[in-house]
Motif scaffolding. Structure first.
Motif, PDB file in Angstrom:
ATOM      1  N   THR A 145       3.345  66.717  10.425  1.00 35.74           N
ATOM      2  CA  THR A 145       2.482  67.655   9.712  1.00 35.74           C
ATOM      3  C   THR A 145       3.270  68.840   9.161  1.00 35.74           C
ATOM      4  N   GLU A 146       4.196  69.371   9.977  1.00 31.24           N
ATOM      5  CA  GLU A 146       5.035  70.477   9.509  1.00 31.24           C
ATOM      6  C   GLU A 146       5.953  70.013   8.389  1.00 31.24           C
ATOM      7  N   ALA A 147       6.487  68.800   8.530  1.00 26.63           N
ATOM      8  CA  ALA A 147       7.383  68.268   7.498  1.00 26.63           C
ATOM      9  C   ALA A 147       6.664  68.099   6.165  1.00 26.63           C
ATOM     10  N   ILE A 148       5.415  67.635   6.207  1.00 29.76           N
ATOM     11  CA  ILE A 148       4.634  67.474   4.975  1.00 29.76           C
ATOM     12  C   ILE A 148       4.427  68.824   4.294  1.00 29.76           C
ATOM     13  N   ASP A 149       4.135  69.864   5.072  1.00 26.74           N
ATOM     14  CA  ASP A 149       3.964  71.202   4.507  1.00 26.74           C
ATOM     15  C   ASP A 149       5.247  71.685   3.832  1.00 26.74           C
ATOM     16  N   ILE A 150       6.388  71.429   4.490  1.00 24.38           N
ATOM     17  CA  ILE A 150       7.680  71.832   3.919  1.00 24.38           C
ATOM     18  C   ILE A 150       7.923  71.093   2.602  1.00 24.38           C
ATOM     19  N   LEU A 151       7.682  69.795   2.611  1.00 30.45           N
ATOM     20  CA  LEU A 151       7.944  68.974   1.422  1.00 30.45           C
ATOM     21  C   LEU A 151       6.993  69.315   0.275  1.00 30.45           C
TER      22      LEU A 151
ATOM     23  N   ASN B 150       5.742  72.073  -0.474  1.00 28.84           N
ATOM     24  CA  ASN B 150       6.027  73.388  -1.049  1.00 28.84           C
ATOM     25  C   ASN B 150       7.483  73.579  -1.482  1.00 28.84           C
ATOM     26  N   CYS B 151       8.293  72.528  -1.377  1.00 28.41           N
ATOM     27  CA  CYS B 151       9.705  72.674  -1.745  1.00 28.41           C
ATOM     28  C   CYS B 151       9.886  72.557  -3.256  1.00 28.41           C
ATOM     29  N   LYS B 152      10.991  73.077  -3.764  1.00 29.13           N
ATOM     30  CA  LYS B 152      11.239  73.087  -5.205  1.00 29.13           C
ATOM     31  C   LYS B 152      11.289  71.693  -5.825  1.00 29.13           C
ATOM     32  N   PRO B 153      12.010  70.719  -5.206  1.00 31.04           N
ATOM     33  CA  PRO B 153      12.057  69.390  -5.827  1.00 31.04           C
ATOM     34  C   PRO B 153      10.679  68.759  -5.992  1.00 31.04           C
TER      35      PRO B 153
ATOM     36  N   LYS C 115      10.906  66.687  -9.117  1.00 32.46           N
ATOM     37  CA  LYS C 115      12.238  66.066  -9.100  1.00 32.46           C
ATOM     38  C   LYS C 115      12.276  64.844  -8.178  1.00 32.46           C
ATOM     39  N   PHE C 116      11.357  64.803  -7.199  1.00 37.55           N
ATOM     40  CA  PHE C 116      11.263  63.623  -6.351  1.00 37.55           C
ATOM     41  C   PHE C 116      10.716  62.453  -7.161  1.00 37.55           C
TER      42      PHE C 116
ATOM     43  N   GLU D 268       1.795  64.813  -2.205  1.00 35.82           N
ATOM     44  CA  GLU D 268       0.580  65.517  -2.609  1.00 35.82           C
ATOM     45  C   GLU D 268      -0.332  65.861  -1.443  1.00 35.82           C
ATOM     46  N   GLU D 269      -0.319  65.005  -0.414  1.00 35.16           N
ATOM     47  CA  GLU D 269      -1.248  65.273   0.688  1.00 35.16           C
ATOM     48  C   GLU D 269      -0.746  64.673   1.997  1.00 35.16           C
ATOM     49  N   TRP D 270      -1.328  65.152   3.079  1.00 35.40           N
ATOM     50  CA  TRP D 270      -1.030  64.634   4.422  1.00 35.40           C
ATOM     51  C   TRP D 270      -1.369  63.152   4.469  1.00 35.40           C
ATOM     52  N   GLY D 271      -0.524  62.377   5.098  1.00 34.04           N
ATOM     53  CA  GLY D 271      -0.745  60.935   5.203  1.00 34.04           C
ATOM     54  C   GLY D 271       0.224  60.116   4.389  1.00 34.04           C
ATOM     55  N   ALA D 272       1.022  60.793   3.544  1.00 30.59           N
ATOM     56  CA  ALA D 272       2.001  60.082   2.714  1.00 30.59           C
ATOM     57  C   ALA D 272       3.086  59.458   3.586  1.00 30.59           C
TER      58      ALA D 272
END
Length: 477
Positions: A320-326, A328-331, A336-337, A342-346
């Motif tokens: 869950t924390e990792a999804i929040d980081i991803l 909101n990250c610049k890429p 760029k990814f 877009e949402e939790w569960g990816a």
């Protein structure tokens, strides 16, 4: 006189002694200098021939790839690049050698060409180094588990269960393919097959290993597994090796501790025992990186990547924390990814995993508590009802390296999960029995051995870290 290996001779401090060595000719320059290698080391030993002492017919047979037996005097080398060399006294050609057709000439060959000649590719520096590292990593795996009280278990290669639930399995049958026995509904009657049921090559030894963990406490498997996945990527094989420890009375925290300690131990072993091979592969990778556009080049060398794992504590982060980081990250925000979060569960991709390791945390990362619907049925359901006690270890340059979990030890919960996924209780009755008789918390993880070898060698294609790769439309050798 006892024959010495090239590695032994190159480590000798005492010169002016008679020695004997056998190996394969890498090069023969000016009818005088033989570069000899026997596979014991990345380095060749130079053997100096006085052509006046040998007949022309013998010297003509000293060609690249020829196997020879040399005796001579070990002396201090007059040239650069080696400390000792051999002044040849006798030279015997062993067997035949056809220089006109020998494919591994002393020049640069493509990896594609070398895969077509996999029976000879370990005559090259790159593949001899890779396979020595593979051997050392194998030994380090067994050494670690043996020293930590694990019992080595051989799990079945032929199985009636699909541990991963993916269905991508190779069938094992001795029924007549043209006229198999049929049931009244027209389907194949596997009761008349060799095992009396439908069977396949295993995709994992985990479920069977759990049975032994629940009596022996600490076990591990290290054996071949098979996936009938029609994939031609650089990271997929149809036949590969899996390392799978299982431990009773161990929760997810203990599992993460074990996996981190294990990974650091086996990589430390090759840093200590395969220095010359790693230095060669490090330079090879550096030269390869120079051919890439600046934006695609790795920020770390091969040896730096290995030390990055060995020397850093692994950061533990919830999914869950990792999804929040991803998110909101610049890429991700700048698209760029290749796969936008877009949402939790990816389901995270390698590009996301590498961002977390290489850019955000700058250390190896363990993600835990994944969504239940993207993980296997046997993983323990958390109290929130939507995540499971799963963990993945992420490395630089490669992404996911290890996948594991705390196993579901509650019979009722496991039955509900199997029912929801249409997994037969009848087929896995013995697995359910573990939850009926003396059930306890237990955990384990799986590590694809070839992925570890890729990381430790810097090779970019999984077909180049296994002796004879098995892939779609390819079962040569």
């Amino acid at each position: 006189m006892t024959s010495k290996t090239v590695a032994e001779l190159l480590s000798q401090e005492v010169t002016l002694q008679d020695v004997t060595v056998k190996g394969w000719v890498r090069t023969f320059r000016a009818n005088r200098f033989i570069a000899l290698n026997d596979g014991s080391t990345i380095n060749n030993i130079q053997c100096v021939v006085d052509f006046e002492n040998f007949d022309e017919a013998t010297l003509k047979r000293v060609t690249t790839g020829a196997a020879i037996h040399i005796t001579g005097e070990l002396v201090e080398s007059q040239g650069k690049g080696q400390s000792v060399e051999i002044v040849v006294k006798t030279l015997e050609i062993l067997g035949d050698s056809d220089p006109e057709t020998y494919p591994i000439q002393p020049k640069k060959h493509s990896f594609e060409f070398l895969r077509e000649n996999a029976h000879l590719r370990t005559r090259t520096n790159t593949f001899s180094a890779v396979m020595r590292l593979r051997s050392s990593l194998s030994f380090a795996v067994h050494k670690y588990f043996n020293e930590n009280g694990f019992n080595y278990m051989h799990t079945p290669i032929i199985t009636g269960s699909d541990a991963e639930g993916a269905g991508e399995m190779f069938k094992v049958s001795n029924l007549d393919a043209k006229t198999p026995p049929l049931k009244e509904d027209g389907s194949i009657n596997y009761k008349e097959d060799f095992f009396g049921k439908e069977t396949n090559l295993t995709v994992s030894g985990q479920l069977e290993a759990e049975t032994y963990a629940m009596s022996l406490g600490k076990v591990y498997t290290f054996g071949p597994t098979f996936r009938a996945e029609n994939s031609n990527t650089t990271r997929h094989l149809a036949e590969f090796w899996m390392i799978e420890p299982e431990v009773a009375f161990m929760d997810l925290d203990g599992n993460m501790d074990l996996a981190e300690d294990f990974m650091k131990s086996v990589l430390s072993y090759v840093l200590e025992h395969n220095k010359a091979d790693l230095e060669f592969l490090d330079k090879r990778l550096l030269d390869e990186e120079k051919t890439k556009p600046q934006a695609e080049r790795s920020e770390m060398s091969l040896i730096e990547k290995i030390n990055f794992v060995v020397e850093n504590n692994f950061k533990r982060v919830s999914y869950t924390e990792a999804i929040d980081i991803l998110k909101n990250c610049k890429p991700n925000k700048k698209k760029k990814f290749n796969y936008i979060i877009e949402e939790w569960g990816a389901d995270l991709q390698s590009e996301h995993e590498r961002f977390l390791v290489e850019k955000h945390f700058k250390c190896p990362v363990i993600l835990f508590d994944y969504p239940a619907n993207i993980k296997a049925f046997y993983m323990r359901l958390n109290e929130d009802g939507k995540t499971v006690r799963a963990m993945d270890i992420l490395f630089p340059g490669i992404g996911e390296m290890v996948g594991g979990s705390q196993r579901e030890e509650r019979l009722d919960v496991l039955k509900e999960k199997m029912k929801a996924l249409d997994i037969s209780e009848e087929e896995l009755w013995w697995y359910l029995d573990l939850r009926k008789y003396g059930s306890a918390v237990h955990s384990g993880f799986g590590l694809g051995f070839e992925r570890l070898v890729m990381f430790a060698t810097g090779m970019g294609n999984i077909r180049d870290v296994i002796p004879f790769p098995r892939t779609p439309q390819n079962a040569e050798f």
